[in-house]
Design an enzyme around this catalytic site. Sequence first.
Site, short mmCIF file in Angstrom:
data_model
loop_
_atom_site.label_atom_id
_atom_site.label_comp_id
_atom_site.label_asym_id
_atom_site.label_seq_id
_atom_site.Cartn_x
_atom_site.Cartn_y
_atom_site.Cartn_z
N GLU A 77 0.84 -1.21 0.00
CA GLU A 77 0.00 0.00 0.00
C GLU A 77 0.87 1.25 0.00
OE1 GLU A 77 -2.45 -1.24 3.48
OE2 GLU A 77 -4.11 -1.16 2.05
N GLU B 1 -3.01 -10.29 3.84
CA GLU B 1 -4.11 -9.97 4.78
C GLU B 1 -5.07 -11.14 4.96
OE1 GLU B 1 -2.74 -7.84 2.74
OE2 GLU B 1 -2.78 -5.82 3.57
C1 1HE Z 1 7.14 -7.80 12.18
C2 1HE Z 1 6.42 -7.79 10.98
C3 1HE Z 1 5.16 -7.16 11.00
C4 1HE Z 1 8.27 -8.83 10.65
N1 1HE Z 1 4.74 -6.63 12.15
N2 1HE Z 1 6.68 -7.25 13.30
N3 1HE Z 1 2.28 -8.24 7.03
C5 1HE Z 1 2.60 -9.54 6.96
O1 1HE Z 1 1.78 -10.42 7.12
C6 1HE Z 1 4.05 -9.85 6.76
C7 1HE Z 1 4.65 -10.34 8.05
N4 1HE Z 1 6.10 -10.57 7.97
C8 1HE Z 1 6.66 -11.59 7.29
O2 1HE Z 1 6.01 -12.36 6.59
C9 1HE Z 1 8.15 -11.74 7.41
O3 1HE Z 1 8.53 -11.16 8.64
C10 1HE Z 1 8.97 -11.11 6.26
C11 1HE Z 1 8.75 -11.91 5.00
C12 1HE Z 1 8.60 -9.65 6.03
C13 1HE Z 1 10.47 -11.14 6.64
O4 1HE Z 1 10.81 -12.46 6.99
P1 1HE Z 1 12.15 -12.72 7.87
O5 1HE Z 1 12.29 -14.21 7.99
O6 1HE Z 1 13.27 -11.97 7.28
O7 1HE Z 1 11.88 -12.03 9.28
P2 1HE Z 1 11.06 -12.58 10.59
O8 1HE Z 1 11.91 -13.50 11.35
O9 1HE Z 1 9.70 -13.04 10.20
O10 1HE Z 1 10.85 -11.22 11.40
C14 1HE Z 1 11.97 -10.52 11.94
C15 1HE Z 1 11.43 -9.59 12.99
O11 1HE Z 1 10.59 -8.63 12.36
C16 1HE Z 1 10.59 -10.29 14.02
O12 1HE Z 1 10.71 -9.55 15.21
P3 1HE Z 1 11.57 -10.12 16.47
O13 1HE Z 1 11.42 -9.05 17.50
O14 1HE Z 1 10.95 -11.43 16.83
O15 1HE Z 1 12.99 -10.26 15.95
C17 1HE Z 1 9.20 -10.11 13.49
O16 1HE Z 1 8.21 -10.17 14.48
C18 1HE Z 1 9.29 -8.70 12.94
N5 1HE Z 1 8.28 -8.45 11.94
N6 1HE Z 1 7.14 -8.42 10.04
C19 1HE Z 1 5.49 -6.67 13.25
N7 1HE Z 1 4.40 -7.07 9.91
C20 1HE Z 1 -3.62 -0.79 7.35
S1 1HE Z 1 -3.93 -2.41 7.24
C21 1HE Z 1 -2.58 -3.19 6.55
C22 1HE Z 1 -2.72 -4.67 6.72
C23 1HE Z 1 -1.42 -5.38 6.57
O17 1HE Z 1 -0.38 -4.83 6.30
S2 1HE Z 1 -1.50 -7.07 6.84
C24 1HE Z 1 0.03 -7.66 6.32
C25 1HE Z 1 1.03 -7.70 7.45
#
Ligand code: 1HE
Length: 267
Positions: free
Chosen positions: A121, A141
């Site tokens: 977005e 989502e």
């Molecule tokens: C996060 C987030 C997040 C990572 N919010 N903390 N978005 C998603 O569904 C995507 C969610 N994220 C992922 O699928 C993956 O994290 C990634 C593909 C982006 C990256 O993967 P990777 O293996 O490099 O990283 P990781 O081990 O999953 O995450 C590393 C850290 O980033 C970890 O935090 P830590 O404190 O445990 O080290 C994760 O929690 C953090 N992290 N992504 C919070 N999204 C206005 S409405 C909009 C609606 C949406 O956007 S829904 C889609 C959300």
Amino acid sequence: MISVRNDDFENLELEKEEDGVWIVTLNRPNKRNALNLETIEELVTLFSNAPRAGAQAIVLAASGDHFCAGLDLVEHHDEDRSPADFMHVCLRWHEAFNKMEYGGVPVIAALKGAVVGGGLELASAAHIRVADETTYFALPEGQRGLFTGGGATIRVTDLIGKARMIDMMLTGRVYQGQEAIDLGLAQYLVGGSSFDKAVELARRAAANLPLTNFAICSAVSHMQNMSALDAAYAEAVVAGVVNTQPDARARLAAFADKTAARVRPNS
Ligand code: 1HE
């Protein structure tokens, strides 16, 4: 002139180049640049002020391997928001992204890694998107039990059409590489660094007259929201102002006296 200070921001880095190109970097790499509310407020501040603070073009970049992981899901979980709370959060997202799209300053997004959910977005509110070989696009989502709230229903459908956007949300389909370019998710795919390409494009855009860029990066979007009749009227009014600007006279004179570069096919 309004100044935008670097120290105003926790989650963004701002670097101003001499030619008016600003480099704005999402700077929460440990959280994959997930958009918490604080980051959204910083984007509102930055993109509200940039047009009157001398920005001629903005590169929106990201630190770490991923452009943006979308909504901060951990914050959203921790806050346990009410419907009204989250509606107001989404309105702040819209404020930030509308300032980007309608602000009149070209914004070029340098994409890499995940451009997902709210990250897509954000990217789709930029005027130009540059992808590299690591870039991939998704709307997870559906799988998270959520719905888009940062303008995807408008901007992503504009880019790729309703059926593809719905498919991405329903099935978690991921697009990348040339297929993503062919669909319109980005306009450039580079073998090297998307950042370098984005800076090159920003410099080129920044060499245009600011009023011309204002029209390109504001009027076109506004006109999409109008009837064809009103858009044609608005186009005439905007062209009346832009095409008679005193600063354009030197460029027109250079064309007339044959010193200006001609438009040629790519060699
Ligand atoms: C996060 C987030 C997040 C990572 N919010 N903390 N978005 C998603 O569904 C995507 C969610 N994220 C992922 O699928 C993956 O994290 C990634 C593909 C982006 C990256 O993967 P990777 O293996 O490099 O990283 P990781 O081990 O999953 O995450 C590393 C850290 O980033 C970890 O935090 P830590 O404190 O445990 O080290 C994760 O929690 C953090 N992290 N992504 C919070 N999204 C206005 S409405 C909009 C609606 C949406 O956007 S829904 C889609 C959300």
